[in-house]
Design an enzyme around this catalytic site. Structure first.
Site, PDB file in Angstrom:
ATOM      1  N   ASN A   1       3.659   8.389  18.311  1.00  0.00           N
ATOM      2  CA  ASN A   1       2.454   8.961  17.722  1.00  0.00           C
ATOM      3  C   ASN A   1       1.664   9.779  18.744  1.00  0.00           C
ATOM      4  O   ASN A   1       1.071  10.804  18.405  1.00  0.00           O
ATOM      5  CB  ASN A   1       1.559   7.862  17.144  1.00  0.00           C
TER       6      ASN A   1
ATOM      7  N   GLU B   1       3.291  12.992  18.785  1.00  0.00           N
ATOM      8  CA  GLU B   1       2.914  13.653  17.529  1.00  0.00           C
ATOM      9  C   GLU B   1       1.562  14.352  17.661  1.00  0.00           C
ATOM     10  O   GLU B   1       1.401  15.496  17.212  1.00  0.00           O
ATOM     11  CB  GLU B   1       2.882  12.559  16.454  1.00  0.00           C
TER      12      GLU B   1
ATOM     13  N   LYS C   1       6.728   3.179  19.003  1.00  0.00           N
ATOM     14  CA  LYS C   1       6.025   3.863  17.908  1.00  0.00           C
ATOM     15  C   LYS C   1       4.698   4.446  18.405  1.00  0.00           C
ATOM     16  O   LYS C   1       4.307   5.553  18.018  1.00  0.00           O
ATOM     17  CB  LYS C   1       5.776   2.897  16.752  1.00  0.00           C
TER      18      LYS C   1
ATOM     19  N   GLY D   1       6.003   8.413   7.031  1.00  0.00           N
ATOM     20  CA  GLY D   1       4.919   8.682   6.095  1.00  0.00           C
ATOM     21  C   GLY D   1       5.386   8.607   4.650  1.00  0.00           C
ATOM     22  O   GLY D   1       6.336   7.894   4.316  1.00  0.00           O
TER      23      GLY D   1
ATOM     24  N   GLY E   1       4.111   0.319   2.106  1.00  0.00           N
ATOM     25  CA  GLY E   1       4.884  -0.827   1.613  1.00  0.00           C
ATOM     26  C   GLY E   1       5.424  -0.607   0.210  1.00  0.00           C
ATOM     27  O   GLY E   1       6.551  -1.000  -0.113  1.00  0.00           O
TER      28      GLY E   1
ATOM     29  N   ASN F   1       1.300  -0.702  12.138  1.00  0.00           N
ATOM     30  CA  ASN F   1       1.002   0.031  13.372  1.00  0.00           C
ATOM     31  C   ASN F   1       0.218  -0.828  14.353  1.00  0.00           C
ATOM     32  O   ASN F   1      -0.768  -0.385  14.945  1.00  0.00           O
ATOM     33  CB  ASN F   1       0.235   1.315  13.048  1.00  0.00           C
TER      34      ASN F   1
ATOM     35  N   GLY G   1       0.837  -1.200   0.000  1.00  0.00           N
ATOM     36  CA  GLY G   1       0.000   0.000   0.000  1.00  0.00           C
ATOM     37  C   GLY G   1       0.869   1.245   0.000  1.00  0.00           C
ATOM     38  O   GLY G   1       2.008   1.233  -0.465  1.00  0.00           O
TER      39      GLY G   1
ATOM     40  N   ARG H   1      -2.546  -8.173  -2.439  1.00  0.00           N
ATOM     41  CA  ARG H   1      -3.747  -8.721  -3.095  1.00  0.00           C
ATOM     42  C   ARG H   1      -4.052  -7.985  -4.393  1.00  0.00           C
ATOM     43  O   ARG H   1      -4.748  -8.491  -5.264  1.00  0.00           O
ATOM     44  CB  ARG H   1      -4.943  -8.611  -2.147  1.00  0.00           C
TER      45      ARG H   1
END
Lengths: 295, 295, 295, 295
Positions: free
Chosen positions: C170, C173, C166, C114, C12, C86, C9, C31
């Site tokens: 966040n 963040e 992580k 990101g 990735g 995540n 996605g 997929r």
């Protein structure tokens, strides 16, 4: 009616007394031999006529779960168990399922009122089936304050709803206490107001902020007008934390209840790692001096 | 005793009535000819026997300051002015000074109780000199709720202390209302609790969170069980803002009162520039889609 | 080295590209037939030489857990699975256990950066055994930004520590974004400052608040100087909520991160039940008018 | 160009140095004879050729106001005064008016960068007339970081806008620092993450939370990995308080900046009156034991 009551601590002891005053036959069980009426849970069960109603009033968590498990082995089809402790609402479905396998009914009941409940009555929020609620109603009526039933008792919903409502009740309680506390601190700090206990007492009638909690704060200030003897160290029980978790799970903004909870966390810290980090940062960028820990 | 009462709006009108019921002789002045007893402030002054007591109950700020200034020109040595409005406490020293130059006394009086005060009485917090407080005590006694004087009245301190106490009272009120509101929203959101108005009503006796505000919320839910007709739009008057400012000036942490105030600010925004910025940021770093405004 | 990469996605896809630029041989599976290199997970596994390393980059929760389960059936003793999504840190122990039963190693890796990671590299926080970390180090080195390894990569601790770090990243963040957003809104509101985008841009060098997030906000304002096209509606992914939950579980006061989370909740509400309740209360006690919903 | 610089403390001393490195002729005045270039303000004025530019870099409040007043008596028509300190923006209009009466121009300049500004340059936000900004531009260009002018300098608006922007900058800074601090405390508390300094260092490249403040926190942790030597006691200067006041004045919700400010207030309290009140309340209603103060 007859009631088995498991747990005769600060709350259970008073509840037995209030129920007896109302004419109910209460058989209490506690591990403490000085307060218990029977030697074992099994004795408690065998003393009662069926269908039996057993009220659990022991610490939430393991103690309550274990009591439910024991009762599942002792009670029988048609009996009813009520958990009146401060259990997390997520425990209720499991308790209900365990008991239902034996044909035993289950209600969860949030109980508010503290040590004053003996004389004032307890506010009650119940979760479970209507027929089980009906069965225990004489007990609820004796425990709740005098006055109309719906001003001290609610059938909140299915299993878990009673504890859920009590959890939210306590979350609100945190917020209210913190609101009074912030206002108290501000009045205490400024010199202009030189009669802080008097001001709070003057709020107890007629004003918008009058409440039972305010009455208690006034009482506390009558005993110790500047709260000199009390440290600003505040424990929290699970309900405040659970309320915030549930708020988050349900995407409900709860800034006031969260702030009240965090104030308690802070009150219990000797030093704050977070504020060490802020002090370190200020020192790094601005050369602002830091306060050294004592060594 | 005699009292001149300037301002016969929602609060002043009821106060005149409560004072008359108590047997006091009240001469009211208002710009609205339908409610006023006299045509002018000067008429009001000349109607009263000396030493005169004049109570101001007009909007805080310019209207109150202007009324004080006019009274300074009309009243005379030995008279007494009481500002019962929601003035900022910082106005009081100026009012007192202006009047003192003419030998006129000054008290500031925070008044709580809203539209219910007519029948319930008003909680009163007074700032000023003890002898002035004494002079007006029959009025205070008539306005405050029945019961012991100190449960509805306090001499909070010197000039300004009454409005200061009322300011803090209102800050606490903001926090309490928000605490109930957050709990209400959570109960309203979860399906487990299917009798939210019933739960809140059950809290009104015996529980730790019982209060007059809770009684009012129960009343509101009886009229409109899901608050369907009411928009979540909330004004704020000055006291909440002033309380936070004073908290900051005095280095008093006030997270709950601030959170309650900010929730009101947010409630009045059509869209939030801050949240636009957050949405823009998420879009920038993560490619998260933003919701476009309608064009 | 060789890497199997499951999930191509937004994240990735870019990671495959960055790894290939660094000379690694990446076999990607998705997929979506338009981006995948192989037809099935089994094909992916059979294409790689042993010991195989497979990186999962699919949505947290069910999709990740299911992929782990499938890989447990396909991979073999000595292989290594890395979850770079995540996921909640509590999933990691279960994933590791499932794979360990087949002799397959497991690392959890928090990945930040990101859409900019393709060119800038990704900040990496890894949890698991040192020998597994060593095995995958060439991949980590290729994904992380250029510069010293420890400025873009950390072995945070045992299994789960990577995702935990992580998660906290966040949470921070959220707090930072909200801090900028509040400042932005205030500047935007006052007339005195008539060059808001310019002010924010001037902060990007030399100041204490300079940061990458600020750079992005400046970029957003260059595209749309008043953020006119963007609605103040902000989603939240799990990490912010989990951070607050963990703060509560660990009794860590987290008022800033919580406030940032709640601001997002509010941003998504059409109307606020809480503020309806506050409006209703003000109406009850003060006769303050409420804003009616449109009917 | 020539510049008079009043105030050679931590900031002013470095600024003189940076300006001199850039080839400007700086005449510095300070009460400290060890650092001053001239004996008196009058000497400073007489040393400069007209039209003169004098930069004030003394503590905000009385010291700055007094310096402005003295300069009003010494400088003359066509000269320019710049206040580079952390003055409240409300002081600027008064300063400008005082100087304008003598034909002297006035700029307010927010300066960020701390002790690092000497080498990195300072972020500058300026308020005042465009022609005055133009006159001082060589100075601004020397002080700001290298790179495009608009990435370290902004003409924010009219008189006061520079200090306003700096005030908001500092408010944001409070929020950012607290966000990092909360995350740090959570990582520090949990055992799962056993390499907290490493995790923070890994965030310095590639991640969304990378920033200069983070770099400084990493530096602080390199010196003292558990911040053992630093007490969690944090001062606040005026800007954070003013930001919240301005947020309230402008009805801008600022929960994050407020929470950061309150955390500092709490960090400086030996004991909390508010939490004493909460502890007293819990004791009253629930019989919960209180922690006694030592006597």
């Amino acid at each position: 009616m007859q009631l088995g009551l498991v747990g005769l601590g600060k709350m259970g002891f008073n509840m037995r007394e209030r129920l007896r005053r109302a004419g109910h036959e209460v058989v209490g069980y506690d591990r403490n031999p000085e307060v218990t009426d029977v030697a074992t849970l099994a004795d408690l069960a065998s003393t009662l006529d069926g269908p039996r109603v057993v009220w659990i009033m022991v610490p939430a968590g393991d103690a309550t779960r274990q009591t439910v498990a024991e009762l599942a082995g002792i009670l029988s089809d048609g009996d009813l168990v009520i958990d009146g402790g401060n259990s997390r609402f997520t425990d209720d479905a499991e308790n209900a399922k365990l008991l239902a396998a034996k044909g035993i009914g289950y209600l969860d009941c949030g109980v508010s009122g503290g040590v004053w409940g003996l004389d004032n009555g307890y506010g009650l929020m119940v979760g479970g089936d209507a027929k089980d609620v009906e069965q225990a109603m004489p007990i609820f009526d004796a425990l709740r304050p005098e006055g109309p039933r719906d001003e001290g008792f609610a059938h909140a919903g299915g299993v878990g709803a009673g504890h859920y409502a009590k959890m939210v009740h306590n979350g609100i309680e945190y917020g209210m206490m913190q609101a009074y506390a912030e206002g108290y601190e501000l009045l205490d700090k400024v010199e202009l107001v030189d009669n802080v206990p008097g001001v709070l007492k003057a709020w107890t009638r007629g004003t918008v902020v009058r409440s039972w909690l305010l009455d208690l704060l006034v009482k506390a200030l009558e005993d110790d007008p500047a709260l000199t003897d009390i440290k600003g160290y505040v424990e929290d029980s699970g309900e405040g934390r659970w309320t915030v978790e549930e708020a988050i799970n349900n995407r409900v903004p709860a800034p006031v209840i969260s702030a009240a909870l965090y104030a308690r966390f802070v009150s219990r810290q000797d030093d704050s790692p977070a504020m060490k980090a802020v002090a370190a940062l200020r020192n790094q960028f601005g050369g602002h001096s830091v306060t050294k820990t004592q060594s």
